[in-house]
Design a protein around this motif. Structure first.
Motif, PDB file in Angstrom:
ATOM      1  N   LYS A 180       0.833  -1.198   0.000  1.00  0.00           N
ATOM      2  CA  LYS A 180       0.000   0.000   0.000  1.00  0.00           C
ATOM      3  C   LYS A 180       0.871   1.252   0.000  1.00  0.00           C
ATOM      4  N   LYS A 214      -0.653   4.872   4.500  1.00  0.00           N
ATOM      5  CA  LYS A 214      -1.398   3.860   5.246  1.00  0.00           C
ATOM      6  C   LYS A 214      -0.632   3.371   6.469  1.00  0.00           C
ATOM      7  N   ASN A 229      -4.018   0.721  -2.355  1.00  0.00           N
ATOM      8  CA  ASN A 229      -3.001  -0.198  -2.851  1.00  0.00           C
ATOM      9  C   ASN A 229      -2.174   0.469  -3.942  1.00  0.00           C
TER      10      ASN A 229
END
Length: 329
Positions: free
Chosen positions: A246, A250, A282
């Motif tokens: 990711k 994140k 992602n």
């Protein structure tokens, strides 16, 4: 039984891409494995990455040396050269301490002792971990991971920590738990925030989230160290998230609370600008950020102009598709 390593799809033949340090690490690993006649999942080495000479001011900010940490043989080589600590520890996003990349001096105001991490919510065994627990409760290992920022720059770093699923096993989430909320330390007395943030009413504290399935993935990692030392404050001491498939935002830093919840939590950047910072986030080269392409990335390195750094093609899931693609089918 010898250890068999199946290289990921992005990894070129070793003679073409393996840096000397990673190559020597692998040679030592194989020698030790053959000598012991072992087939264990990890190999213990008495030292992590060898120390790198840095300037005295940066040296003051670095953590305490760690030794006796096991290197996970599945993550000895990220397919690219390791980023020098001098660069990785001077070029950081940590918005609690400012909106520039040069927050490392002011981030030293982060108070880390004492420290506790509360794990609660939809779990059978809620826990509170202190500093000693973070480095002693779960066996530590070193993993060399790619790191990809949503701003299209990238690096390769040797994290030290433990898989998130080890903590999950300890607290036992209930079947009602579908998401996990991670909350970072925030105190307005020591966290000035970015200069541009006053008019935005920023949603402090910094919060990030994963699905329970993402947290249980083999790649998901809690880092308590880097470059053979405990985490420096600019990297999110004493514990941070590392989810290498990711984008970097994140990875919440300086975590104080982990909560297992039934509903998707509101997160910092997704709250500020949901069209630019998705909850899932992602690494996907074919999905552009609204203001720039994600098809290429700049590798952190020499020079003061970030746009002069070497560029490489972005790889789906940052090259970790074999581990995580099944989460999103």
């Amino acid at each position: 039984m010898p250890f068999i390593h199946t290289p990921p799809s992005w990894q070129l033949p070793e003679k073409l891409i393996t840096p000397e340090l990673a190559f020597m690490n692998r040679r030592r690993f194989m020698k030790a494995l053959i000598g012991a006649g072992a087939g264990a999942a990890t190999v213990g080495l008495t030292a992590c990455q060898p120390p790198e000479a840095v300037d005295p001011e940066l040296e003051k900010t670095l953590g305490q040396p760690l030794s006796g940490i096991e290197r996970n043989p599945n993550f000895l080589n990220a397919g690219r050269d390791l980023t020098k600590q001098t660069y990785a520890s001077r070029y950081n996003n940590f918005y609690e301490y400012g909106g520039t990349k040069t927050i490392w001096p002011i981030a030293q105001n982060l108070p880390t002792d004492p420290w506790t991490v509360e794990v609660s919510g939809l779990v059978k065994n809620p826990q509170t971990y202190d500093l000693d627990d973070l480095t002693q409760r779960f066996p530590l290992e070193e993993r060399i991971y790619r790191f990809r920022c949503v701003e299209a720059w990238a690096m390769v770093v040797p994290w030290i920590g433990f898989p998130m699923k080890r903590l999950m096993e300890a607290v036992e989430p209930t079947s009602q738990a579908k998401f996990v909320r991670f909350t970072s330390f925030y105190d307005a007395e020591v966290c000035p925030g970015p200069a541009w943030g006053f008019a935005l009413n920023l949603p402090w504290p910094y919060v990030e989230g994963l699905t329970v399935e993402e947290m249980a993935n083999d790649l998901a990692f809690f880092a308590v160290g880097i470059y053979g030392r405990t985490l420096p404050k600019q990297h999110g001491a004493p514990i941070r998230m590392v989810v290498p498939w990711k984008y970097g935002f994140k990875g919440a830093k300086s975590i104080v609370k982990i909560e297992f919840v039934a509903e998707q939590p509101a997160t910092y950047w997704n709250t500020i600008s949901p069209n630019e910072y998705a909850f899932e986030a992602n690494v996907e080269p074919e999905v552009p950020h609204p203001r720039w392409s994600q098809s290429k990335e700049r590798l952190l390195g020499e020079g003061t102009n970030p746009y002069a750094w070497e560029t490489q093609p972005t790889v789906i899931y940052n090259g970790y598709g074999e581990y995580v693609a099944s989460l999103y089918t």
